[in-house]
Design a protein around this motif. Structure first.
Motif, mmCIF file in Angstrom:
data_model
loop_
_atom_site.group_PDB
_atom_site.id
_atom_site.type_symbol
_atom_site.label_atom_id
_atom_site.label_comp_id
_atom_site.label_asym_id
_atom_site.label_seq_id
_atom_site.Cartn_x
_atom_site.Cartn_y
_atom_site.Cartn_z
ATOM 1 N N ARG A 320 -12.933 -32.060 -24.962
ATOM 2 C CA ARG A 320 -14.485 -31.288 -25.194
ATOM 3 C C ARG A 320 -15.379 -32.112 -26.361
ATOM 4 O O ARG A 320 -16.687 -32.108 -26.237
ATOM 5 C CB ARG A 320 -14.166 -30.030 -25.839
ATOM 6 C CG ARG A 320 -15.385 -28.990 -26.163
ATOM 7 C CD ARG A 320 -16.000 -28.828 -24.764
ATOM 8 N NE ARG A 320 -17.221 -28.030 -25.204
ATOM 9 C CZ ARG A 320 -17.264 -26.625 -25.102
ATOM 10 N NH1 ARG A 320 -16.261 -26.158 -24.616
ATOM 11 N NH2 ARG A 320 -18.656 -25.871 -25.145
ATOM 12 N N LYS A 346 -4.992 -27.359 -22.644
ATOM 13 C CA LYS A 346 -6.272 -27.982 -23.052
ATOM 14 C C LYS A 346 -7.143 -28.588 -21.715
ATOM 15 O O LYS A 346 -8.300 -28.345 -21.890
ATOM 16 C CB LYS A 346 -6.179 -29.057 -24.195
ATOM 17 C CG LYS A 346 -5.892 -28.389 -25.778
ATOM 18 C CD LYS A 346 -5.845 -29.552 -26.676
ATOM 19 C CE LYS A 346 -5.801 -28.890 -28.304
ATOM 20 N NZ LYS A 346 -6.056 -29.825 -29.170
ATOM 21 N N LYS A 348 -6.723 -27.559 -18.902
ATOM 22 C CA LYS A 348 -7.184 -26.511 -18.049
ATOM 23 C C LYS A 348 -8.196 -25.637 -18.611
ATOM 24 O O LYS A 348 -9.013 -25.356 -17.805
ATOM 25 C CB LYS A 348 -5.862 -25.515 -17.833
ATOM 26 C CG LYS A 348 -4.656 -25.911 -16.987
ATOM 27 C CD LYS A 348 -3.702 -24.774 -16.897
ATOM 28 C CE LYS A 348 -2.534 -25.371 -16.187
ATOM 29 N NZ LYS A 348 -1.317 -24.363 -16.085
ATOM 30 N N GLU A 349 -8.359 -25.444 -19.968
ATOM 31 C CA GLU A 349 -9.312 -25.131 -20.472
ATOM 32 C C GLU A 349 -10.789 -25.710 -20.080
ATOM 33 O O GLU A 349 -11.889 -25.339 -19.657
ATOM 34 C CB GLU A 349 -9.311 -24.745 -21.936
ATOM 35 C CG GLU A 349 -8.140 -24.045 -22.122
ATOM 36 C CD GLU A 349 -7.942 -23.642 -23.794
ATOM 37 O OE1 GLU A 349 -8.440 -24.512 -24.451
ATOM 38 O OE2 GLU A 349 -7.176 -22.895 -24.282
ATOM 39 N N GLU A 352 -11.509 -25.366 -16.549
ATOM 40 C CA GLU A 352 -12.386 -24.210 -16.163
ATOM 41 C C GLU A 352 -13.689 -24.213 -16.469
ATOM 42 O O GLU A 352 -14.743 -23.672 -16.024
ATOM 43 C CB GLU A 352 -11.507 -22.960 -16.850
ATOM 44 C CG GLU A 352 -10.260 -22.780 -16.068
ATOM 45 C CD GLU A 352 -10.440 -22.302 -14.658
ATOM 46 O OE1 GLU A 352 -11.634 -21.863 -14.318
ATOM 47 O OE2 GLU A 352 -9.500 -22.672 -13.775
ATOM 48 N N TYR A 353 -13.935 -24.799 -17.751
ATOM 49 C CA TYR A 353 -15.298 -24.878 -18.355
ATOM 50 C C TYR A 353 -16.302 -25.584 -17.580
ATOM 51 O O TYR A 353 -17.374 -25.182 -17.412
ATOM 52 C CB TYR A 353 -15.063 -25.221 -20.007
ATOM 53 C CG TYR A 353 -16.650 -25.694 -20.399
ATOM 54 C CD1 TYR A 353 -17.620 -24.562 -20.645
ATOM 55 C CD2 TYR A 353 -17.015 -27.135 -20.579
ATOM 56 C CE1 TYR A 353 -18.812 -24.734 -21.392
ATOM 57 C CE2 TYR A 353 -18.327 -27.353 -21.301
ATOM 58 C CZ TYR A 353 -18.925 -26.215 -21.725
ATOM 59 O OH TYR A 353 -20.394 -26.344 -22.142
#
Length: 377
Positions: A320, A346, A348-349, A352-353
């Protein structure tokens, strides 16, 4: 009342079942089609339909269907003989009516030849008589191909090199039917996990090329006479055992070309080929592997697929912090995902974002100086 046209359609639908009975050596069973239509209240129309039905019957034409009647009492017209069933009593009557005499003769010739030369195909022929019909003109060549592979199940030649007396493009043009037949004939000799025709049947082919750079000059001199930018067919790449500890996989070619010098390392250019072609390179399993892909949903799918085969894979510059620093409002390609992904929490997050927002940050938009200091060892 059922019409001759309807009778033909129903009779034609029974043809494949008839062919199956031929393969199984059964005698002809009469084929019966229900009359299943009530008489028209209009007597003139009833007589017209009955006349047409009789005109096309065996009684009038000398072949075809026989009409069976039943006396039925009607409200308006009293006792009437109504056609209750249509029957083809002999094979000749049936085949001549639907125009399949010659086709059936060809079928009998083809299956006799096939079963004599390759008896293991009998069940397939019985199940798919339509495929026997579809390939009537090429069975001699198909059998030549099949018999060659039966005696030489692992040719390790290009298709054009096979010593089979068929047209040079015959196999290429008939891969579908040939695959069906060979999967039966040499079932234990094929590479079942391979879907592509050539590797499935142990043939040479124009393989995907793996391009990589040696990042350590000492290894480059020792193993490749100083050459450090190398492209190899995947089978040759799989046979390598380069004395390095670390493999970097990047999706952008320029990032591969400008990747900084690293001891005991090489960098592979992914270039969208997917990681399936790398999965059988056993020597990679004992190395550290780092992956750098585009920061979009597709990039994480490639990462997941790579980790599926090489569990030790770690991602870098796909976080990110990097995304927020250099994102320029670019859009990605919408994707559908089926099944679980091989990603860390992390990752996966982030996946998805990016998937939900359909955002994309391409590798080449990350400044070189920034990327250089973020590359792990």
């Amino acid at each position: 009342m059922i019409s001759p046209t309807e009778i033909r359609k129903k009779a034609e639908k029974k043809y494949l079942a008839f062919l199956q009975s031929v393969v199984e050596g059964k005698t002809f069973d009469p084929i019966v089609i229900a009359g299943n239509k009530k008489p028209d209240d209009d007597m003139v129309m009833f007589e017209k339909e009955l006349t047409e039905l009789m005109e096309h019957s065996k009684e009038r034409k000398g072949y075809g269907y026989t009409i069976e009647y039943q006396a039925v009492k009607t409200k308006k017209h009293g006792l009437q003989d109504i056609p209750t069933s249509i029957c083809f009593r002999t094979e000749h009557d049936y085949l001549k009516f639907i125009g399949k005499e010659l086709t059936t003769a060809h079928f009998r010739t083809d299956i006799k030849k096939c079963i004599y030369e390759l008896p293991e195909l009998k069940d397939w022929i019985s199940k798919y008589p339509n495929k026997v019909l579809d390939n009537h003109n090429v069975w001699d060549d198909l059998l030549m191909v099949c018999k060659y592979f039966k005696t030489t199940p692992k040719p390790q030649l290009y298709i054009r090199e096979l010593p089979i007396q068929v047209h040079t493009k015959f196999i290429e043009r008939n891969k579908g039917i040939i695959k069906e037949l060979l999967d039966i004939i040499i079932a234990e000799q094929v590479n079942a996990e391979e879907t592509r025709f050539e590797p499935h049947f142990n043939l040479k082919y124009d393989e995907p090329i793996v391009r990589f750079r040696i990042l350590d000059e000492i290894i480059s001199e020792k193993c490749f006479s100083g050459t450090n930018d190398i492209s190899l067919p995947i089978t040759q790449f799989k046979s390598l055992n380069i004395p390095v500890n670390t493999i970097y996989v990047v999706e952008n070619k320029m990032n591969m070309l400008t990747f900084p010098i690293k001891r005991d390392s090489i960098v592979l250019w992914g270039h969208g080929f997917g990681v399936d072609i790398l999965k059988s390179a056993e020597w990679l399993k004992s190395r550290k592997i780092f992956y750098w892909g585009d920061l979009d949903a597709h990039g994480f799918l490639i990462l997941s697929e790579l980790r599926k085969h090489f569990q030790q894979v770690e991602s870098f510059l796909m976080d990110r912090e990097t995304f927020d620093a250099f994102f320029e409002d670019d859009k990605g390609v919408e994707i559908n995902v089926v099944g679980d992904l091989y990603l860390t929490l992390k990752e996966k997050e982030m996946f998805e974002y990016l998937k939900t927002s359909n955002f994309r940050l391409e590798q080449e938009k990350i400044p070189f100086e920034y990327a250089k200091v973020k590359i792990p060892d």
